[in-house]
Scaffold this motif. Structure first.
Motif, PDB file in Angstrom:
ATOM      1  N   TYR A 539       0.855  -1.273  -0.007  1.00 31.98           N
ATOM      2  CA  TYR A 539      -0.115  -0.016  -0.083  1.00 31.98           C
ATOM      3  C   TYR A 539       0.938   1.297  -0.090  1.00 31.98           C
ATOM      4  O   TYR A 539       1.323   1.689   0.941  1.00 31.98           O
ATOM      5  CB  TYR A 539      -0.767   0.143   1.218  1.00 31.98           C
ATOM      6  N   THR A 540       0.948   1.673  -1.105  1.00 27.84           N
ATOM      7  CA  THR A 540       2.433   2.846  -1.428  1.00 27.84           C
ATOM      8  C   THR A 540       1.881   3.965  -0.669  1.00 27.84           C
ATOM      9  O   THR A 540       2.549   4.664  -0.092  1.00 27.84           O
ATOM     10  CB  THR A 540       2.302   2.917  -3.033  1.00 27.84           C
ATOM     11  N   ILE A 541       0.596   4.422  -0.793  1.00 27.53           N
ATOM     12  CA  ILE A 541       0.398   5.900  -0.174  1.00 27.53           C
ATOM     13  C   ILE A 541       0.411   5.710   1.300  1.00 27.53           C
ATOM     14  O   ILE A 541       0.715   6.797   1.917  1.00 27.53           O
ATOM     15  CB  ILE A 541      -1.101   6.354  -0.740  1.00 27.53           C
ATOM     16  N   ALA A 542       0.043   4.673   1.816  1.00 32.28           N
ATOM     17  CA  ALA A 542       0.176   4.581   3.373  1.00 32.28           C
ATOM     18  C   ALA A 542       1.570   4.598   3.709  1.00 32.28           C
ATOM     19  O   ALA A 542       1.949   5.164   4.644  1.00 32.28           O
ATOM     20  CB  ALA A 542      -0.506   3.159   3.754  1.00 32.28           C
ATOM     21  N   ARG A 543       2.366   3.946   2.887  1.00 37.61           N
ATOM     22  CA  ARG A 543       3.803   4.138   3.202  1.00 37.61           C
ATOM     23  C   ARG A 543       4.326   5.584   3.000  1.00 37.61           C
ATOM     24  O   ARG A 543       5.374   5.918   3.989  1.00 37.61           O
ATOM     25  CB  ARG A 543       4.785   3.004   2.552  1.00 37.61           C
ATOM     26  N   ASP A 544       3.832   6.126   2.192  1.00 38.90           N
ATOM     27  CA  ASP A 544       4.168   7.607   2.055  1.00 38.90           C
ATOM     28  C   ASP A 544       3.662   8.395   3.153  1.00 38.90           C
ATOM     29  O   ASP A 544       4.476   9.289   3.629  1.00 38.90           O
ATOM     30  CB  ASP A 544       3.616   8.252   0.730  1.00 38.90           C
ATOM     31  N   ILE A 545       2.717   8.070   3.829  1.00 36.84           N
ATOM     32  CA  ILE A 545       2.146   8.748   5.061  1.00 36.84           C
ATOM     33  C   ILE A 545       3.033   8.779   5.985  1.00 36.84           C
ATOM     34  O   ILE A 545       3.389   9.487   6.797  1.00 36.84           O
ATOM     35  CB  ILE A 545       0.786   8.402   5.315  1.00 36.84           C
ATOM     36  N   ILE A 546       3.396   7.368   6.224  1.00 42.64           N
ATOM     37  CA  ILE A 546       4.358   7.063   7.714  1.00 42.64           C
ATOM     38  C   ILE A 546       5.634   7.998   7.321  1.00 42.64           C
ATOM     39  O   ILE A 546       6.071   8.673   7.942  1.00 42.64           O
ATOM     40  CB  ILE A 546       4.837   5.597   7.451  1.00 42.64           C
ATOM     41  N   HIS A 547       6.347   7.879   6.104  1.00 40.03           N
ATOM     42  CA  HIS A 547       7.175   8.694   5.598  1.00 40.03           C
ATOM     43  C   HIS A 547       7.122  10.162   5.906  1.00 40.03           C
ATOM     44  O   HIS A 547       8.069  10.802   6.631  1.00 40.03           O
ATOM     45  CB  HIS A 547       7.927   8.411   4.240  1.00 40.03           C
ATOM     46  N   MET A 548       6.026  10.727   5.546  1.00 39.63           N
ATOM     47  CA  MET A 548       5.856  12.011   5.739  1.00 39.63           C
ATOM     48  C   MET A 548       5.637  12.456   7.086  1.00 39.63           C
ATOM     49  O   MET A 548       6.555  13.316   7.762  1.00 39.63           O
ATOM     50  CB  MET A 548       4.559  12.582   5.009  1.00 39.63           C
ATOM     51  N   ILE A 549       4.963  11.599   8.010  1.00 38.35           N
ATOM     52  CA  ILE A 549       4.839  11.852   9.559  1.00 38.35           C
ATOM     53  C   ILE A 549       6.457  11.981  10.152  1.00 38.35           C
ATOM     54  O   ILE A 549       6.857  12.580  10.766  1.00 38.35           O
ATOM     55  CB  ILE A 549       4.074  11.080  10.050  1.00 38.35           C
ATOM     56  N   LEU A 550       7.288  10.915   9.631  1.00 36.94           N
ATOM     57  CA  LEU A 550       8.619  10.706  10.310  1.00 36.94           C
ATOM     58  C   LEU A 550       9.510  11.985   9.947  1.00 36.94           C
ATOM     59  O   LEU A 550      10.253  12.462  10.729  1.00 36.94           O
ATOM     60  CB  LEU A 550       9.185   9.222   9.892  1.00 36.94           C
ATOM     61  N   THR A 551       9.288  12.348   8.707  1.00 32.48           N
ATOM     62  CA  THR A 551      10.143  13.239   8.292  1.00 32.48           C
ATOM     63  C   THR A 551       9.504  14.589   9.062  1.00 32.48           C
ATOM     64  O   THR A 551      10.633  15.486   9.476  1.00 32.48           O
ATOM     65  CB  THR A 551       9.960  13.529   6.706  1.00 32.48           C
ATOM     66  N   LEU A 552       8.242  14.696   9.067  1.00 35.67           N
ATOM     67  CA  LEU A 552       7.837  16.022   9.836  1.00 35.67           C
ATOM     68  C   LEU A 552       8.491  15.996  11.283  1.00 35.67           C
ATOM     69  O   LEU A 552       8.505  17.088  11.896  1.00 35.67           O
ATOM     70  CB  LEU A 552       6.444  15.866   9.783  1.00 35.67           C
ATOM     71  N   SER A 553       8.400  15.085  11.934  1.00 33.83           N
ATOM     72  CA  SER A 553       8.695  14.904  13.119  1.00 33.83           C
ATOM     73  C   SER A 553      10.050  15.236  13.594  1.00 33.83           C
ATOM     74  O   SER A 553      10.502  15.882  14.378  1.00 33.83           O
ATOM     75  CB  SER A 553       8.517  13.354  13.861  1.00 33.83           C
ATOM     76  N   GLN A 554      11.130  14.816  12.477  1.00 35.43           N
ATOM     77  CA  GLN A 554      12.521  15.319  12.586  1.00 35.43           C
ATOM     78  C   GLN A 554      12.511  16.807  12.285  1.00 35.43           C
ATOM     79  O   GLN A 554      13.596  17.277  13.201  1.00 35.43           O
ATOM     80  CB  GLN A 554      13.053  14.474  11.460  1.00 35.43           C
ATOM     81  N   ILE A 555      11.693  17.346  11.618  1.00 32.24           N
ATOM     82  CA  ILE A 555      11.925  18.601  11.323  1.00 32.24           C
ATOM     83  C   ILE A 555      11.397  19.528  12.744  1.00 32.24           C
ATOM     84  O   ILE A 555      12.190  20.569  13.171  1.00 32.24           O
ATOM     85  CB  ILE A 555      11.026  19.187  10.269  1.00 32.24           C
ATOM     86  N   ILE A 556      10.404  18.910  13.348  1.00 35.76           N
ATOM     87  CA  ILE A 556      10.125  19.683  14.574  1.00 35.76           C
ATOM     88  C   ILE A 556      11.213  19.256  15.636  1.00 35.76           C
ATOM     89  O   ILE A 556      11.448  20.312  16.255  1.00 35.76           O
ATOM     90  CB  ILE A 556       8.690  19.016  14.915  1.00 35.76           C
ATOM     91  N   ASP A 557      11.590  18.292  15.663  1.00 30.50           N
ATOM     92  CA  ASP A 557      12.911  17.903  16.746  1.00 30.50           C
ATOM     93  C   ASP A 557      13.830  18.974  16.493  1.00 30.50           C
ATOM     94  O   ASP A 557      14.649  19.214  17.670  1.00 30.50           O
ATOM     95  CB  ASP A 557      12.952  16.343  16.590  1.00 30.50           C
ATOM     96  N   ASN A 558      14.098  19.158  15.247  1.00 27.59           N
ATOM     97  CA  ASN A 558      15.338  20.021  14.895  1.00 27.59           C
ATOM     98  C   ASN A 558      15.211  21.460  15.141  1.00 27.59           C
ATOM     99  O   ASN A 558      16.029  22.224  15.018  1.00 27.59           O
ATOM    100  CB  ASN A 558      15.794  19.870  13.742  1.00 27.59           C
ATOM    101  N   ASP A 559      13.809  21.847  15.553  1.00 26.10           N
ATOM    102  CA  ASP A 559      13.531  23.219  15.672  1.00 26.10           C
ATOM    103  C   ASP A 559      13.576  23.809  16.921  1.00 26.10           C
ATOM    104  O   ASP A 559      12.644  23.418  17.704  1.00 26.10           O
ATOM    105  CB  ASP A 559      12.459  23.458  14.691  1.00 26.10           C
ATOM    106  N   PRO A 560      14.737  24.444  17.194  1.00 22.33           N
ATOM    107  CA  PRO A 560      14.496  25.075  18.844  1.00 22.33           C
ATOM    108  C   PRO A 560      13.416  25.931  19.055  1.00 22.33           C
ATOM    109  O   PRO A 560      13.100  25.913  20.410  1.00 22.33           O
ATOM    110  CB  PRO A 560      15.799  25.596  19.014  1.00 22.33           C
TER     111      PRO A 560
END
Ligand code: 26V
Length: 763
Positions: A539-560
């Protein structure tokens, strides 16, 4: 009396305090096995239920079994006295990987309740060696690896029974494993009957993947649950699995009925089969086949018997999940059963000429498993009132028109043993103190409602929530190396990843909040948003959603500017064990599916019972939760299911109408922002952005603005702690209806009609 000690001495010849956790696990396993063997099965009862299911998502069994046997405290105290902890020991137990999602977890709650209520009933399924898969995150992507959960010391017990299963081109002999199912403080046990093959071999799995030779049935049959069926060999394997499950199951049902005195002509007086969605639907032709070939019963009589003993539960209206097997495949895998399906279809065509919608075999030569189950079962039920109504009025209307008497609703439930007593012991003990312990057997929590205005109760409940947040924090730290703030609002969405469940909508909210914090709106209390769930590998789009959330989470973690106020966690390999840590710690339960698409949901019930407030659309069982707690104690947003059904019927949704709105476009476009593209995988992010902005088949954007506003209101309301906790009390107090004991009581009264030794539930 030092009970555990004698088992420890016998197995390891040393004192408890010198044993490793793995050794203690083994000793407790022996103790429980002895105790369970002492309980009898319902051998004196004539009729028996068989709950056929491709999945049983049972979770770890150690503490649950101790709890159900009524010896949890005893064993725990003995361990504590020797400097050991049951929680640590349970880490040595692997969670059985025998399920996938809500349907499998429901089956596990059901066998617990069936046993607790003293009903004679076993679960029947398959013993998948590597389960669905274990989810690991690598480069912000989901990777699926085999979940090798079976160890030398496990709850599986080999049974001597074995049956021959005749496929078109070859035969295989099964092995049966049993897992005891112990009811809560009840003196009888049932079993999970899991069929397997000795010839199955992990050698054919490609190292570190879940790929294998799908044509090698003898060696692959019970390797994985739901192996990829996107090619023909995969589809065939699914049918091999299903036929193997039901042929074994049907032979077991008949053999046991004969042992109890049946002459097979009266089989329906000895057995009832509940089929959990359509994966076990082939049991219908298989039973008929066995009655004809092994027991000399005529076709018409066999059909009559089956029609009185099989009942079907529908768990979804999603087209992709309604199984239709090509007759050519069935001819290959199980030609004799295929022949019977053709005869069953002829009967239908005689009875309902020119009614194409109710045929079993369609014009493309595909057999519709749901259609067969409705014609040849005596009951069809949905899993929440709204879902059952949609089945009657829309999805299965053609069937309702001809068999109105077969249709009924059974709103799902959850077992309170696992979902409060086991996972939230502090709350369970506190409830005992406040309202007495009767709730443990009758599921009635309404006496708690008297304490809504009691400040000390309020304070204590918040303290318990805080303890559960600390426990979650410690667990996430150990299992994932993630640190959360135990003082934050904990806001959770945990379930399979699917577009209709709209994890992408919650992610768009996160983007909104990120912007808002960047522009200086600092939340009073920090917020932790937690996702968990697996995406089907294909299920490609579902895996894309996971990827988007993990990436987003990293951006937030990196932003003081933001990371002190907002944290996004995606729990790796979400399973029952994780749920038991997550749910008791939650303040907010996200139940945000596109209305009409979530048949029931059961996580919604678990969160409510553990004192979270629900944020939801009026979908599935959310409707019934809202009715019970009242609109002022739940947060509802979004389009109604009738509106959504109309939009699909008229094909009138256009994603652009929403994407171009001022409040929405910047959020969706953030998916393709430089920061996201820098950290993430461009192909995945572009595909997802394009899908949401142009297609959005499950309409995440249609409810997005209302969702954002409702969430903001919810976070603001959280700040009034006393008022919030008053509403928590109302939610817990009204959760009793959602006990699976109530659900099973209804199945038994309306469908199974079996003897029930224990009626201790309050209606
Ligand atoms: C269908 C398929 C078809 C494609 C391959 C894999 C696969 C696996 C499972 C299914 C059936 C899914 C149905 C299901 O899990 N339904 C859920 O059932 C829960 C218990 O009734 C209910 O709470 C959820 O709302 C519903 O989505």
């Amino acid at each position: 009396m030092a009970k555990l000690e004698s088992y420890v001495t016998k197995a390891f010849n040393k004192p408890i305090r010198e044993c490793s956790d793995a050794e203690l696990y083994k000793a407790i396993l022996d103790l429980v096995a002895d105790r369970s063997d002492g309980l009898n099965t319902h051998h004196n009862q004539k009729k028996k239920l068989y709950y056929f299911s491709a999945e049983f998502l049972i979770g770890k069994l150690l503490s649950n079994n101790l709890l159900n046997l009524g010896i949890y405290d005893e064993v725990n105290n003995e361990l504590i006295a020797n400097g050991k902890s049951l929680m640590a020991i349970e880490e040595a137990e692997n969670e059985p990987s025998l399920g996938n999602g809500g349907l499998g977890r429901l089956a596990a709650c059901f066998v617990d309740s069936i046993t607790t209520l003293g009903i004679n009933g076993d679960g029947v399924g398959l013993n998948y060696h590597f389960g669905l898969f274990r989810q690991v995150f690598k480069d912000n992507n989901q990777k699926a690896v085999p979940d090798a959960w079976i160890t030398e010391n496990s709850w599986l017990k080999k049974n001597k029974k074995s049956y021959e299963v005749k496929f078109g081109r070859f035969s295989l002999n099964s092995t049966l494993y049993d897992i005891n199912v112990l009811g809560y403080k009840h003196n009888k046990r049932n079993r999970l009957r899991l069929f397997d093959l000795d010839s199955v071999s992990s050698d054919i799995i490609e190292e570190g993947t879940i790929h294998f030779d799908k044509g090698n049935i003898e060696e692959n049959l019970t390797l994985f649950l739901y192996p990829d069926d996107s090619d023909h060999s995969g589809e065939l394997l699914r049918i091999y699995q299903q036929y193997f499950m039901v042929s074994n199951g049907a032979q077991l049902v008949i053999e046991e009925a004969i042992e109890r005195g049946s002459n097979v002509h009266d089989l329906d007086e000895y057995a009832v089969i509940q089929i959990n969605d359509t994966h076990p639907a082939l049991v219908i032709p298989e039973l008929i086949r066995l009655m004809i070939t092994d027991h000399g019963i005529k076709f018409d009589e066999a059909v009559g018997i089956v029609r009185r003993m099989v009942a079907y539960t529908n768990h979804t209206i999603l087209a992709e999940a309604l199984e239709k097997w090509p007759m050519s495949d069935l001819d290959l895998v199980c030609p004799d059963a295929a022949h019977i399906i053709r005869r069953l279809d002829e009967l239908v065509q005689n009875d309902f000429p020119n009614n194409n919608a109710v045929k079993i075999i369609d014009e493309h030569g595909r057999a519709h498993m749901a259609n067969m189950s409705i014609h040849y079962g005596y009951s069809i039920n949905g899993v929440a009132r709204l879902h059952s109504d949609i089945l009657k009025n829309t999805e299965l209307k053609h069937f309702y028109d001809i068999y109105p008497e077969k249709f009924n609703n059974k709103t799902n439930g959850i077992t309170f043993r696992r979902w409060i007593m086991d996972c939230n012991p502090e709350l369970a003990t506190y409830l005992d103190q406040l309202i007495g312990s009767e709730w443990r057997t009758n599921s009635d929590l309404t006496p708690l409602l008297d304490y809504q205005d009691d400040i000390s109760v309020n304070t204590k409940l918040r303290a318990i929530k805080f303890t559960n947040k600390q426990r979650l924090k410690a667990w996430l730290d150990v299992h994932q190396g993630v640190e959360i703030d135990e003082h934050s609002i904990i806001d959770i969405q945990i379930k399979r990843i699917h577009e209709y469940k709209r994890q992408q909508m919650l992610a768009l909210y996160v983007i909104h909040k990120y912007f808002s914090i960047k522009s200086g709106n600092i939340p009073k209390t920090p917020i932790t948003i937690i996702f968990g769930g697996k995406a089907a590998s294909a299920y490609t789009i579902a895996r894309d959603i996971i990827h988007m959330i993990l990436t987003l989470s990293q951006i937030i973690d990196n932003d003081p500017d933001v990371n002190k106020h907002l944290k996004v966690v995606f729990v790796e390999n979400y399973n029952v064990t994780a749920a038991q840590y997550l749910i008791p710690a939650a303040d907010i339960s996200e139940q945000i599916s596109l209305a009409s698409k979530e048949a029931s949901g059961t996580g919604n019930m678990k969160f409510m019972l553990n004192g979270a407030l629900t944020l939801c659309t009026l979908d599935g069982a959310n409707v019934e939760i809202a009715e019970r707690v009242g609109r002022e104690n739940i947060y509802i947003f979004g389009k109604q299911s009738s509106e959504i059904v109309d939009i699909y019927a008229n094909n009138s949704y256009n994603a652009h109408d929403y994407y171009y709105r001022e409040r929405i476009k910047p959020l969706v476009d953030f998916i393709l922002s430089p920061g996201m593209l820098y950290l993430g995988d461009e192909e995945r992010l572009r595909r997802l952005h394009s899908d949401i902005s142009n297609k959005d088949y499950f309409m995440a954007l249609i409810d997005l603005e209302e969702f954002i506003d409702t969430k903001e209101k919810m976070y603001a309301d959280y700040e009034d702690h006393d008022r919030w906790t008053r509403r928590v009390i109302k939610n817990i107090g009204e959760a009793g209806y959602f006990s699976s004991d109530r659900t099973i009581n209804e199945y038994n009264e309306d469908i199974w009609h079996l003897e029930q030794e224990n009626k201790a539930i309050k209606k």
